[in-house]
Scaffold this active site. Structure first.
Site, mmCIF file in Angstrom:
data_model
loop_
_atom_site.group_PDB
_atom_site.id
_atom_site.type_symbol
_atom_site.label_atom_id
_atom_site.label_comp_id
_atom_site.label_asym_id
_atom_site.label_seq_id
_atom_site.Cartn_x
_atom_site.Cartn_y
_atom_site.Cartn_z
ATOM 1 N N HIS A 62 28.425 -8.356 -26.688
ATOM 2 C CA HIS A 62 28.719 -8.353 -28.122
ATOM 3 C C HIS A 62 28.010 -9.486 -28.870
ATOM 4 O O HIS A 62 27.862 -9.427 -30.089
ATOM 5 C CB HIS A 62 30.230 -8.405 -28.367
ATOM 6 C CG HIS A 62 30.869 -9.714 -28.070
ATOM 7 N ND1 HIS A 62 31.453 -10.006 -26.856
ATOM 8 C CD2 HIS A 62 31.028 -10.832 -28.825
ATOM 9 C CE1 HIS A 62 31.936 -11.235 -26.884
ATOM 10 N NE2 HIS A 62 31.695 -11.755 -28.060
ATOM 11 N N ASP A 93 30.735 -5.667 -21.256
ATOM 12 C CA ASP A 93 30.484 -6.764 -22.198
ATOM 13 C C ASP A 93 29.565 -7.816 -21.578
ATOM 14 O O ASP A 93 29.769 -9.013 -21.744
ATOM 15 C CB ASP A 93 31.782 -7.406 -22.686
ATOM 16 C CG ASP A 93 31.557 -8.261 -23.944
ATOM 17 O OD1 ASP A 93 30.591 -7.984 -24.674
ATOM 18 O OD2 ASP A 93 32.320 -9.200 -24.181
ATOM 19 N N SER A 169 31.589 -17.308 -26.677
ATOM 20 C CA SER A 169 31.283 -16.049 -25.989
ATOM 21 C C SER A 169 29.900 -16.102 -25.361
ATOM 22 O O SER A 169 28.919 -16.493 -25.997
ATOM 23 C CB SER A 169 31.358 -14.875 -26.966
ATOM 24 O OG SER A 169 32.687 -14.547 -27.258
#
Length: 312
Positions: A62, A93, A169
């Site tokens: 993402h 992911d 992230s």
């Protein structure tokens, strides 16, 4: 006695904890990059972990989703390198990048299967653009499930209380020896962070992304959820639940096999299934095009169907 300083056991413990975090931070800092990603007129950011000296980096899918041109990766030594997305897998992911370098410092990948609840973990990333930020905590729980943007579930996600913020992230979650055991992927709430585990399954995905740019999966074409089994069948099978079919996609393998909404799947390819994650674990590339047996409960009757998964 004069001239002697006594150190309490509490101070000794704190010092040992500090030393462990410092050692991990110093070891991993050169291997964690700060990413700048362009998405049309908007810009985004995140983190990535170096996995090979010749420029391959691992991040969250993402983080680079929707990127429209090469991005920039900056490192603690001051270097800023151009990178491109080599492959991305929204279902896990995870994404692999390639930077223009041949002398990067790769992180050592560990095995999340060896983690224990309460174990020290250290998160390194770039929250809110603050490069090389380090937070520490413990493994709060194991075996969590994380829904991805694609609707697929990532299994065995690591839950930690190490502080994670936007920009973390794609960064590293490491054990006390500095081995990367997870890729930080989400902030689920105050004091609650999640990371995709680094394990045998993850390594297979990363290898495929590096060589092919994608990771192939088998697909049935159903939406469903866990549902309790009727008492008689539960006693007979020795478990409590199966997977109820909520929706069957048109022209899908499931439709061709005759599956219907409200069917209750109890076994696939000879393996008992109790929830959607059980089915997903079986949908490996080797199953594509191979007939599989499917046991279902329909209107109180047990049926056996044959189904041939297609490629997702």
């Amino acid at each position: 006695m004069a001239g002697i300083t006594f150190i309490s056991s509490e101070e000794e413990a704190l010092d040992a904890y500090s030393n462990a975090v410092i050692t991990v931070a110093e070891r991993l800092a050169p291997s964690v990059a700060n990413l700048r990603v362009s998405r049309g007129r908007r810009a985004g950011g995140g983190s990535a972990v170096v996995i090979t000296p010749d420029g391959f980096l691992l991040t969250s899918a993402h983080v680079v989703e929707g990127s429209t041109r090469p991005g920039r990766a900056s490192f603690v030594d001051g270097r800023e390198l151009r990178f491109e997305v080599v492959g991305s897998d929204p279902h896990s992911d995870l994404a692999v990048l390639r930077a223009e370098a041949d002398d990067l410092v790769p992180a050592e990948l560990g095995d999340a299967e060896r983690l224990r609840v309460g174990q020290l973990v250290v998160a390194i990333g770039n929250p809110n653009g603050f490069a090389g930020s380090v937070t520490a905590g413990v493994v709060s729980a194991l075996g969590r499930s994380l829904p991805t943007a694609s609707g697929r579930i990532v299994d065995n996600v690591i839950q930690t209380d190490a502080a994670l913020n936007p920009g973390n992230s794609g960064g590293a979650l490491a054990d006390g020896q500095g081995r990367v055991v997870g890729v930080n992927t989400a902030v689920a709430g105050i004091g609650l962070g999640l990371a995709v585990p680094v394990n045998a399954a993850t390594r297979a995905i990363v290898g495929a992304l590096m060589t092919e740019g994608r990771f192939r999966r088998a697909y049935l074409g159903i939406a469903g959820g866990s549902r309790p089994l009727p008492p008689r069948l539960a006693r007979q099978l020795g478990r409590e639940s199966g997977v109820e079919v909520v929706q069957v996609s048109e022209d899908s393998p499931a439709a061709a096999a005759g599956l219907r909404p409200e069917d209750l799947i109890v076994e696939l390819d000879g393996v008992p299934v109790a929830d959607v994650a059980d089915i997903q674990r079986l949908m490996v590339v080797e199953k594509i095009g191979s007939p599989l047996s499917l046991k279902v409960l329909r209107e109180g009757r047990e049926l056996e169907l044959s189904l041939v998964p297609a490629e997702l």
